[in-house]
Design a protein around this motif. Sequence first.
Motif, PDB file in Angstrom:
ATOM      1  N   PHE A   1      -4.720  -4.763  10.613  1.00 56.56           N
ATOM      2  CA  PHE A   1      -4.765  -3.391  10.134  1.00 56.56           C
ATOM      3  C   PHE A   1      -3.795  -2.493  10.894  1.00 56.56           C
ATOM      4  O   PHE A   1      -3.485  -1.398  10.446  1.00 56.56           O
ATOM      5  CB  PHE A   1      -6.188  -2.837  10.253  1.00 56.56           C
ATOM      6  CG  PHE A   1      -7.144  -3.461   9.274  1.00 56.56           C
ATOM      7  CD1 PHE A   1      -6.979  -3.289   7.918  1.00 56.56           C
ATOM      8  CD2 PHE A   1      -8.199  -4.227   9.707  1.00 56.56           C
ATOM      9  CE1 PHE A   1      -7.849  -3.863   7.011  1.00 56.56           C
ATOM     10  CE2 PHE A   1      -9.078  -4.807   8.821  1.00 56.56           C
ATOM     11  CZ  PHE A   1      -8.905  -4.624   7.458  1.00 56.56           C
ATOM     12  N   THR A   2      -3.291  -2.943  12.027  1.00 60.02           N
ATOM     13  CA  THR A   2      -2.318  -2.150  12.787  1.00 60.02           C
ATOM     14  C   THR A   2      -0.957  -2.106  12.100  1.00 60.02           C
ATOM     15  O   THR A   2      -0.085  -1.365  12.536  1.00 60.02           O
ATOM     16  CB  THR A   2      -2.150  -2.700  14.209  1.00 60.02           C
ATOM     17  OG1 THR A   2      -1.722  -4.060  14.141  1.00 60.02           O
ATOM     18  CG2 THR A   2      -3.449  -2.602  14.991  1.00 60.02           C
ATOM     19  N   MET A   3      -0.783  -2.872  11.026  1.00 59.39           N
ATOM     20  CA  MET A   3       0.461  -2.810  10.270  1.00 59.39           C
ATOM     21  C   MET A   3       0.645  -1.432   9.632  1.00 59.39           C
ATOM     22  O   MET A   3       1.764  -1.033   9.324  1.00 59.39           O
ATOM     23  CB  MET A   3       0.479  -3.894   9.194  1.00 59.39           C
ATOM     24  CG  MET A   3       0.492  -5.294   9.755  1.00 59.39           C
ATOM     25  SD  MET A   3       0.127  -6.581   8.547  1.00 59.39           S
ATOM     26  CE  MET A   3       1.464  -6.408   7.406  1.00 59.39           C
ATOM     27  N   LEU A   4      -0.452  -0.705   9.460  1.00 62.36           N
ATOM     28  CA  LEU A   4      -0.388   0.635   8.882  1.00 62.36           C
ATOM     29  C   LEU A   4      -0.177   1.713   9.931  1.00 62.36           C
ATOM     30  O   LEU A   4       0.122   2.854   9.593  1.00 62.36           O
ATOM     31  CB  LEU A   4      -1.679   0.936   8.118  1.00 62.36           C
ATOM     32  CG  LEU A   4      -1.984   0.034   6.930  1.00 62.36           C
ATOM     33  CD1 LEU A   4      -3.342   0.378   6.363  1.00 62.36           C
ATOM     34  CD2 LEU A   4      -0.909   0.173   5.882  1.00 62.36           C
ATOM     35  N   ALA A   5      -0.318   1.381  11.192  1.00 62.01           N
ATOM     36  CA  ALA A   5      -0.276   2.372  12.260  1.00 62.01           C
ATOM     37  C   ALA A   5       1.134   2.776  12.664  1.00 62.01           C
ATOM     38  O   ALA A   5       1.298   3.645  13.512  1.00 62.01           O
ATOM     39  CB  ALA A   5      -1.020   1.849  13.482  1.00 62.01           C
TER      40      ALA A   5
ATOM     41  N   GLY B   1       3.215   4.431  11.025  1.00 67.07           N
ATOM     42  CA  GLY B   1       3.643   5.643  10.350  1.00 67.07           C
ATOM     43  C   GLY B   1       4.188   5.337   8.971  1.00 67.07           C
ATOM     44  O   GLY B   1       4.257   4.190   8.542  1.00 67.07           O
ATOM     45  N   PRO B   2       4.578   6.386   8.261  1.00 64.55           N
ATOM     46  CA  PRO B   2       5.083   6.173   6.906  1.00 64.55           C
ATOM     47  C   PRO B   2       6.429   5.446   6.913  1.00 64.55           C
ATOM     48  O   PRO B   2       7.412   5.941   7.454  1.00 64.55           O
ATOM     49  CB  PRO B   2       5.219   7.583   6.343  1.00 64.55           C
ATOM     50  CG  PRO B   2       5.151   8.507   7.495  1.00 64.55           C
ATOM     51  CD  PRO B   2       4.504   7.786   8.626  1.00 64.55           C
ATOM     52  N   SER B   3       6.422   4.271   6.351  1.00 57.81           N
ATOM     53  CA  SER B   3       7.649   3.475   6.261  1.00 57.81           C
ATOM     54  C   SER B   3       7.501   2.504   5.099  1.00 57.81           C
ATOM     55  O   SER B   3       6.417   2.332   4.546  1.00 57.81           O
ATOM     56  CB  SER B   3       7.901   2.714   7.560  1.00 57.81           C
ATOM     57  OG  SER B   3       6.914   1.738   7.759  1.00 57.81           O
ATOM     58  N   ALA B   4       8.591   1.865   4.743  1.00 59.81           N
ATOM     59  CA  ALA B   4       8.553   0.891   3.657  1.00 59.81           C
ATOM     60  C   ALA B   4       7.702  -0.313   4.046  1.00 59.81           C
ATOM     61  O   ALA B   4       7.016  -0.900   3.212  1.00 59.81           O
ATOM     62  CB  ALA B   4       9.967   0.451   3.308  1.00 59.81           C
ATOM     63  N   GLN B   5       7.732  -0.675   5.317  1.00 59.96           N
ATOM     64  CA  GLN B   5       6.946  -1.813   5.794  1.00 59.96           C
ATOM     65  C   GLN B   5       5.447  -1.521   5.684  1.00 59.96           C
ATOM     66  O   GLN B   5       4.666  -2.380   5.288  1.00 59.96           O
ATOM     67  CB  GLN B   5       7.313  -2.140   7.230  1.00 59.96           C
ATOM     68  CG  GLN B   5       6.637  -3.378   7.763  1.00 59.96           C
ATOM     69  CD  GLN B   5       7.034  -3.668   9.208  1.00 59.96           C
ATOM     70  OE1 GLN B   5       7.630  -2.828   9.863  1.00 59.96           O
ATOM     71  NE2 GLN B   5       6.704  -4.851   9.668  1.00 59.96           N
ATOM     72  N   ALA B   6       5.041  -0.304   6.026  1.00 58.48           N
ATOM     73  CA  ALA B   6       3.628   0.069   5.926  1.00 58.48           C
ATOM     74  C   ALA B   6       3.197   0.130   4.467  1.00 58.48           C
ATOM     75  O   ALA B   6       2.084  -0.282   4.121  1.00 58.48           O
ATOM     76  CB  ALA B   6       3.392   1.410   6.606  1.00 58.48           C
ATOM     77  N   LEU B   7       4.063   0.624   3.597  1.00 57.79           N
ATOM     78  CA  LEU B   7       3.741   0.682   2.175  1.00 57.79           C
ATOM     79  C   LEU B   7       3.613  -0.717   1.578  1.00 57.79           C
ATOM     80  O   LEU B   7       2.738  -0.971   0.751  1.00 57.79           O
ATOM     81  CB  LEU B   7       4.810   1.480   1.432  1.00 57.79           C
ATOM     82  CG  LEU B   7       4.551   1.724  -0.048  1.00 57.79           C
ATOM     83  CD1 LEU B   7       3.301   2.571  -0.231  1.00 57.79           C
ATOM     84  CD2 LEU B   7       5.747   2.408  -0.681  1.00 57.79           C
TER      85      LEU B   7
END
Length: 108
Positions: free
Chosen positions: A36-40, A42-48
């Motif tokens: 779940f830390t993949m979302l931490a 910040g806003p980026s293409a990887q998080a999306l």
Amino acid sequence: MTPESMQMLLALAFGFAVAGLSCSAFQLATSRLPSFTMLAKGPSAQALAAVPLLIVAAPFLIMRNTLMGARHEARQFQFVFLATIIAGFWSLMSGQVLVMSLRACGVV
């Protein structure tokens, strides 16, 4: 066992199976565990891009984190039970969505 109960049981199993499969496929492709830390970051293409993976893989991740935490941190039974209920419900709902999608495509 009623047909509705059997359908729910199969959706639950299908949800957990797809969650484990998606985590294993991610780990095979990237050589790291999904988290779940993949979302931490910040806003980026990887998080999306991580959002659909985490939506499908959440039951597996919740159970993995809960069981590892229960083993290493001696978590209370109530916490482990609640996490199991949440993961099971999430798996049931994602399994229902996957079965309905397969049915809409004419596969099932």
